[in-house]
Design a protein around this motif. Structure first.
Motif, mmCIF file in Angstrom:
data_model
loop_
_atom_site.group_PDB
_atom_site.id
_atom_site.type_symbol
_atom_site.label_atom_id
_atom_site.label_comp_id
_atom_site.label_asym_id
_atom_site.label_seq_id
_atom_site.Cartn_x
_atom_site.Cartn_y
_atom_site.Cartn_z
ATOM 1 N N LEU A 1 0.811 -1.217 0.000
ATOM 2 C CA LEU A 1 0.000 0.000 0.000
ATOM 3 C C LEU A 1 0.847 1.271 0.000
ATOM 4 C CD1 LEU A 1 -2.958 -1.022 2.321
ATOM 5 C CD2 LEU A 1 -3.063 -0.429 -0.099
ATOM 6 N N VAL A 2 2.068 1.184 0.468
ATOM 7 C CA VAL A 2 2.943 2.355 0.366
ATOM 8 C C VAL A 2 3.332 2.576 -1.096
ATOM 9 C CG1 VAL A 2 5.227 3.278 0.961
ATOM 10 C CG2 VAL A 2 3.805 2.231 2.721
ATOM 11 N N ARG A 3 3.531 1.488 -1.821
ATOM 12 C CA ARG A 3 3.909 1.618 -3.237
ATOM 13 C C ARG A 3 2.693 1.840 -4.137
ATOM 14 N NH1 ARG A 3 7.966 2.916 -1.732
ATOM 15 N NH2 ARG A 3 7.015 4.657 -2.786
ATOM 16 N N PRO B 1 -0.958 3.230 -3.228
ATOM 17 C CA PRO B 1 -1.973 3.625 -2.248
ATOM 18 C C PRO B 1 -3.406 3.583 -2.777
ATOM 19 C CG PRO B 1 -0.658 5.524 -2.944
ATOM 20 C CD PRO B 1 -0.070 4.332 -3.613
ATOM 21 N N LEU C 1 2.943 9.596 -1.853
ATOM 22 C CA LEU C 1 3.645 8.361 -1.447
ATOM 23 C C LEU C 1 4.695 7.890 -2.454
ATOM 24 C CD1 LEU C 1 1.066 6.091 0.427
ATOM 25 C CD2 LEU C 1 3.054 7.278 1.330
ATOM 26 N N HIS C 2 4.581 8.337 -3.710
ATOM 27 C CA HIS C 2 5.620 7.941 -4.670
ATOM 28 C C HIS C 2 6.959 8.597 -4.342
ATOM 29 C CE1 HIS C 2 3.848 11.656 -6.206
ATOM 30 N NE2 HIS C 2 4.993 11.883 -6.802
ATOM 31 N N LYS C 3 6.934 9.590 -3.438
ATOM 32 C CA LYS C 3 8.184 10.253 -3.029
ATOM 33 C C LYS C 3 8.603 9.832 -1.611
ATOM 34 C CE LYS C 3 6.267 14.338 -4.005
ATOM 35 N NZ LYS C 3 6.076 15.786 -4.146
ATOM 36 N N VAL C 4 7.924 8.819 -1.093
ATOM 37 C CA VAL C 4 8.160 8.398 0.297
ATOM 38 C C VAL C 4 8.619 6.944 0.330
ATOM 39 C CG1 VAL C 4 7.057 8.036 2.549
ATOM 40 C CG2 VAL C 4 6.413 10.013 1.164
#
Lengths: 258, 325
Positions: free
Chosen positions: A95-97, A99, B84-87
């Motif tokens: 889910l981080v990759r 979302p 989130l693509h930068k995290v």
């Protein structure tokens, strides 16, 4: 983006242990069923006669009986693939990759369904080869199997099995999403498909045509006792749409604390 | 801006307002307003159960806030896909597929995040795992699993790295290695938010600190600022042990707070407005020779207790505060 989720899921699905156990397991089960069918067939009766096996639809006679077995396997694998993301804790990484949860779940479902459909097709090819060998050993002519009628029956039955596999997979993944435990999802699913629906149908026979497992089984077997093919197709489809919507809603709204 | 990223008044990598999370009747995070400067290495400290992980999960879109708002790298907290693509993140224990190799696990994540597969080996190399990248994850030691977690977090070339208890379960050598890795991320200009319940770890690597306790923000600011607010304390030891009690009495008469040190007749002295020279002079004027006189800045741990008005023994079970943080 869904393609990314799909290919990511396949990176996991194609690991040798799962790939070989599923493909070879299904092929072995289907082959065993074919061997038993031919070995038990007799000239006068039994499960099936040798004459029936030599007819154009002889190749698919036993498929209806094996459909439940294939369904249970598909259901179990699909449920485990979704639920294990919770038990392993890998869902938070995913889910981080990605979302966008609907995209992630849709890609995952598509990946698992294609995996199981391919496993089914592989099992069908192996079972076909075994069936030809078994037919020769019992002196059953296979010439009618490869006529236009025979091949039409074969591909129609394969199509029905693919639809049923999709149905069982979606139900399995949806249950895995709700239960979040691979073991419990498989236990609950197996108990429902194998025991609970049978008990309900015996107590209230009219209820059979409204049960999800019976509907999908009717599709797999081209229509069965109590549930017609068309009814199974429509009702099974409705159950699948409801299951997908419920799983998506729960997945999108729930907190991931695993 | 120094390596630790202390940049008062600069842009914020993370800012939240009124961030709150309730699970049923239980409030786990309560009205937290974070302001983490871009480029900083920020320690996120608090006892076990203080709400650190839940806060981090909210920042990562895994847990939906009950109320509150925020901005992360310019994206709204309500829309995690915008940032989130930068995290990159390591959340609690690393979690991967046991049957896949380290490299295959990262490839699965790279495909999902639409990151080029060519990014996989460089992050494996940086985390020191390249030689074992082809081995199954289940064969990895805890330290290797942790390093794979760091590699996964680095995969997308993040601007913000969120590491939840990255040293958990590591041996001393692994902790030193992890510390080095985190410092190297800071050198690359990455904002790092690292949570820990070990404040000594935070003190060594962070220039900025956020303290949380029972779900509420206790303090946030640069470590240097926090230390500056803490009075120094002295460790004083007379040459002869027989003078110890007399020296303690003299110091108390001079307005100091005196407690016994750990061993060796050392007195721990809190001396408001006095310096080491004043203490030395007082002892000498009364015929006492001092064999040890050392000034110590109070630790962040003591600062935490001072800020929360608690002592370590006040912390409930499970909220290890000798290990704050």
């Amino acid at each position: 983006m869904m393609w990314a989720a799909f290919t990511s899921e396949w990176t996991k699905l194609r690991r040798p242990t799962l790939l070989f156990s599923t493909f070879l397991g299904l092929a072995a089960a289907a082959s065993l069923f074919v061997v038993l069918l031919f070995s038990q067939a007799s000239a006068n009766g039994g499960i099936v006669t040798l004459h029936q096996l030599a007819e154009p639809n002889g190749l698919v006679i036993g498929v209806a009986r094996a459909a439940m077995l294939l369904g249970v396997v598909a259901f179990g694998i699909a449920a485990a693939q979704v639920a294990s993301e919770y038990s392993l804790g890998t869902l938070r990484q995913l889910l981080v990759r990605q979302p966008r949860r609907t995209v992630l779940l849709a890609g995952k479902m598509l990946g698992v369904i294609t995996f199981l459909v391919l496993a089914l097709c592989f099992a069908a090819v192996v079972a076909l080869i075994v069936a030809v060998a078994a037919a020769h050993s019992r002196g059953v002519s296979t010439s009618a199997w490869f006529t236009g009628t025979g091949l039409g029956d074969l591909f129609r039955e394969l199509g029905d099995l693919v639809l049923a596999t999709i149905g069982y997979s979606v139900l399995g993944m949806s249950l895995g999403q709700f239960v979040r435990s691979a073991v419990f999802a498989v236990i609950i699913g197996f108990a429902w498909l194998i025991a609970v629906e049978n008990i309900i149908a015996r107590i209230v026979p009219a209820s059979q045509q409204w049960l999800p497992g019976a509907s999908i089984l009717a599709v797999a077997s081209g229509g069965g006792e109590g549930v017609s093919y068309g009814h199974g197709l429509i009702l099974g489809g409705a159950y699948l749409v409801a299951a997908i919507c419920a799983a998506m809603t729960v997945f999108v709204r729930s907190d991931v604390t695993a | 801006m120094d390596r630790t990223g202390e940049r008062p008044g600069g842009p914020l990598a993370v800012s939240t307002a009124g961030l709150t999370k309730r699970f049923g009747e239980r409030t786990v995070v309560d009205d937290v307003a974070l302001a983490i400067p871009s480029g900083s290495v920020c320690g996120f400290v608090g006892p076990n159960g203080a709400g650190k992980t839940t806060t981090i999960r909210m920042l990562l879109g895994l847990v939906r806030p009950t109320s509150g708002s925020g901005t992360i790298l310019g994206g709204s907290l309500a829309e995690p896909a915008t940032y989130l693509h930068k995290v990159g993140a390591l959340i609690e224990a690393p979690a991967f597929y046991p049957q896949l190799s380290g490299r295959e696990n990262l490839k699965a994540l790279a495909r999902l995040g639409q990151v080029p597969l060519t990014a996989v080996d460089p992050v494996l190399e940086r985390s020191g795992l390249l030689a074992r990248a082809g081995d199954r994850y289940r064969t990895y030691s805890l330290g290797m699993k942790q390093r794979l977690g760091i590699a996964a977090a680095m995969l997308a070339g993040p601007e913000l790295l969120i590491l939840d208890e990255p040293t958990n379960g590591l041996d001393p050598a692994g902790i030193v290695e992890m510390r080095g890795l985190i410092k190297s991320f800071a050198d690359d200009g990455i904002t790092v938010l690292v949570s820990s319940h070990l404040i000594s770890e935070i003190e060594q690597i962070c220039g900025y600190v956020v303290m949380i306790r029972a779900g509420r923000l206790v303090h946030q600011g640069s470590v240097a600022e926090l230390r500056a607010t803490q009075r120094a304390e002295f460790q004083v030891a007379p040459e002869h042990d027989a003078d110890r009690d007399r020296l303690a009495r003299l110091l108390r008469q001079a307005g100091c707070t005196v407690t016994s040190g750990d061993a060796g007749g050392v007195l721990v002295v809190d001396a408001p407005g006095a310096g080491a020279a004043d203490l030395n002079r007082l002892a000498a004027q009364n015929g006492i020779t001092v064999r040890q006189l050392a000034e110590h800045t109070r630790s962040l741990e003591r600062a935490f207790f001072a800020l929360t008005g608690t002592k370590s023994e006040d912390v409930p079970d499970g909220q290890e505060m000798g290990a704050i943080g």
